[in-house]
Design an enzyme around this catalytic site. Structure first.
Site, PDB file in Angstrom:
ATOM      1  N   GLY A  86      -5.654  -6.799  -0.456  1.00  0.00           N
ATOM      2  CA  GLY A  86      -6.219  -5.860   0.502  1.00  0.00           C
ATOM      3  C   GLY A  86      -5.292  -4.687   0.739  1.00  0.00           C
ATOM      4  CD  GLU A  87      -0.921  -4.399   2.289  1.00  0.00           C
ATOM      5  OE1 GLU A  87      -0.387  -3.513   1.590  1.00  0.00           O
ATOM      6  OE2 GLU A  87      -0.294  -5.386   2.707  1.00  0.00           O
ATOM      7  N   GLY A  88      -5.856  -1.738   0.585  1.00  0.00           N
ATOM      8  CA  GLY A  88      -6.150  -0.621  -0.300  1.00  0.00           C
ATOM      9  C   GLY A  88      -5.367  -0.732  -1.595  1.00  0.00           C
ATOM     10  CG  ASP A 138      -8.401  -5.260   4.063  1.00  0.00           C
ATOM     11  OD1 ASP A 138      -8.463  -4.886   2.879  1.00  0.00           O
ATOM     12  OD2 ASP A 138      -7.934  -6.380   4.382  1.00  0.00           O
ATOM     13  CB  VAL A 192      -0.994  -0.002   1.194  1.00  0.00           C
ATOM     14  CG1 VAL A 192      -0.275   0.125   2.535  1.00  0.00           C
ATOM     15  CG2 VAL A 192      -2.043   1.087   1.028  1.00  0.00           C
TER      16      VAL A 192
END
Lengths: 365, 365
Positions: free
Chosen positions: B328-330, B178, B103
């Site tokens: 995830g993580e964006g 997330d 991210v």
């Protein structure tokens, strides 16, 4: 390279594949990055491809991504196969030079630069743009050859020379763009000929012709396809198609130049980000004599032109994006370029499990 | 807004849709740009969406795109539903703060910044990161509630407050990210509950569990889904689900905060670029009480987690990318952000037919 002759077999013989050792090192580095193995999906494959093409792991970001827009008019436009009049080609070349077209905007945003090459525009263009110009427009391919063999050979050689010029000037990623009212018609014919498809299967709406225009276009593709077949005779014997004859019969100077461009990029071990159906058709022509060249090409997107998907499938190329694009100019490649940069950056810059003191239990799965 | 209570019906009632007048102006401007109508495909729709969200035509590039990573641990990880140990959540928070995660790399490249919020990490994190922390980890949702109702309400309110803070600080695009080992399990349960799907249909491999782990995860989702159902009773009567009860029973503080975050973004008329299955599940929870909020959200990509596609379909959102991402993580949202910028730039910066003196005969088709 002589300006008038291009030794295709010689070119094909000089193409080697991206470096497998670097690809293996890149795959190994991917496994050590702080993320579950495979979690970046296609980005991981793209990062490995760039590393192998550069022969460098981690790979580095592209310092000089270069779009070359090959512009040309097509006599087949007279057959009413486009929604736009032929003078738009020259007007759009002026728009490119003024920086107002989609390719200009997208190149600025993606950190690329644009060069415009007039191969056969039916209008006068500035001397530097017209330096490789072969002729004005081309023959109506449903009735006559687009070019003479000499013109096709000169255009092929010019495309290869332009690739050399760009690589010599430092380009580390090449994008073949296109501009030419009517250019999806010869592209469709080339794809139909080489992938053995029916005219209706490869004929799309180009800039947006109506139903009547589409039917006219299918008829044009059908008639041109008949004219293309004699140049495919070598395919059956394993000698491969007569590429110069094919591009002369049903191609055009812009398509011939793009063919030479993507071939020579592979010779020079420089990755190519293909755009839409026109660059896809030229790549398919190049692929017919040098299949290994496709290892240097990435399909940026799948356009709405049906011939595009056919060409990509035939070359075994999987598009990165599928956004309903159908503009050409190199625009789709430039929308995908940041995805490629993201692939490179994650492989090059992410911390490894060891560096970040993150548990890699599970990472080996 | 009180830190402990969130008036969901009140929030939903304050959500209005993006401006239709600006959308119409953007569509009209698209028609005048120097390209065939529709030739930029999905980019044209995206440009209209941004213009309408900003209430400004042409739209402007995002000046402050902001990722907020909501981190939390999940008691359900004890059930062996993840390929990674639970301590990775805290280790990855440290990695985010050190700038070494995907991210971080992707945000730098896309011109965005990252904020990390610890909602329920089972480890100590810096005070500013833990300012909204509700608890450490959560209950095992196959056997007990993840949170108390009070904790769920506080997490929801915290997410809304964080959206307010970011918009007040100038954010013009929000990305919910997330981080949390085990977080795809509650996400799958929430999607199964709200979209009425079978456990096996919504259960994926998360970080990469093997077949045995996947079967354990399906059983966990099945058991948790049974515990979720009482909170859906209002759906049949038209009152809507008991969102606080649902998030307390089978969600988690991170998911509750993301729900408040994407709802409040819509209240504040700020576009949201959703990421993967976790933000998709939170968005689906928000959508269940405020369907109009989805008009402010864009699906950046379709992940390999099956619940993600189910959630997007349910909300009528079409993903921009499909690249097999599942980190995830964006991260997926940040890969798509340049595509959104390309959409904005083409609408804002391309020349019109009139400006470039290009014939628009045919453009009206």
């Amino acid at each position: 390279m002589d300006d008038d002759v291009v030794d295709l077999a010689g070119l094909a013989g000089r193409i080697t594949r991206p470096d497998p050792g670097t690809a293996a090192a890149a795959r190994e580095r991917q496994r050590r990055l702080t993320k579950p193995a495979g979690a970046l999906g296609r980005l991981e494959d793209l990062s490995v491809w760039v590393a192998a093409a550069q022969g460098r792991c981690p790979p580095r970001d592209f310092a000089r991504a270069r779009v070359v827009v090959f512009a040309g008019d097509h006599g087949v436009a007279e057959a009413g196969v486009s929604a736009y009049p032929q003078e738009v080609t020259g007007q759009m070349v002026a728009n490119f030079l003024a920086g107002g077209a989609a390719v200009n905007v997208l190149a600025r945003l993606a950190g690329a630069t644009v060069r415009v090459v007039d191969m056969a525009v039916d209008a006068d263009t500035p001397a530097d743009v017209a330096a490789h110009k072969v002729r004005r427009s081309s023959g109506r391919i449903d009735r006559e050859d687009a070019l003479s063999r000499g013109e096709a050979a000169r255009a092929l050689a010019a495309g290869a020379r332009i690739a050399d010029e760009e690589v010599d000037a430092g380009a580390d990623l090449l994008v073949p763009g296109d501009m030419g009212i009517g250019n999806t018609a010869p592209s469709s014919v080339l794809v139909a000929a080489l992938a053995e498809q029916e005219p209706a299967r490869v004929t799309g709406r180009g800039t947006g012709v109506d139903d009547a225009g589409w039917m006219r276009k299918v008829a044009v593709v059908r008639d041109a396809l008949r004219r293309a077949r004699p140049h495919l005779a070598g395919t059956a014997t394993g000698a491969g198609p007569d590429v110069v004859g094919l591009l002369a019969a049903v191609g055009g100077a812009d398509l011939a130049a793009m063919t030479g461009f993507v071939l020579q990029a592979a010779v020079r071990r420089t990755p190519v980000l293909l755009d839409g159906v026109v660059s896809g058709a030229a790549a398919l022509v190049a692929h017919s004599v040098a299949p290994d060249a496709a290892a240097w090409w990435l399909a940026s997107h799948r356009s709405t032109e049906p011939a595009h998907g056919v060409a990509l499938d035939r070359m075994g190329l999987t598009p990165v994006l599928d956004l309903g694009l159908r503009l050409g100019e190199g625009s789709g490649a430039l929308v995908a370029l940041p995805v490629l940069r993201a692939a490179v950056a994650t492989l090059a810059e992410m911390a490894t499990f060891e560096e970040a003191a993150v548990s890699d239990r599970g990472a080996g799965r």
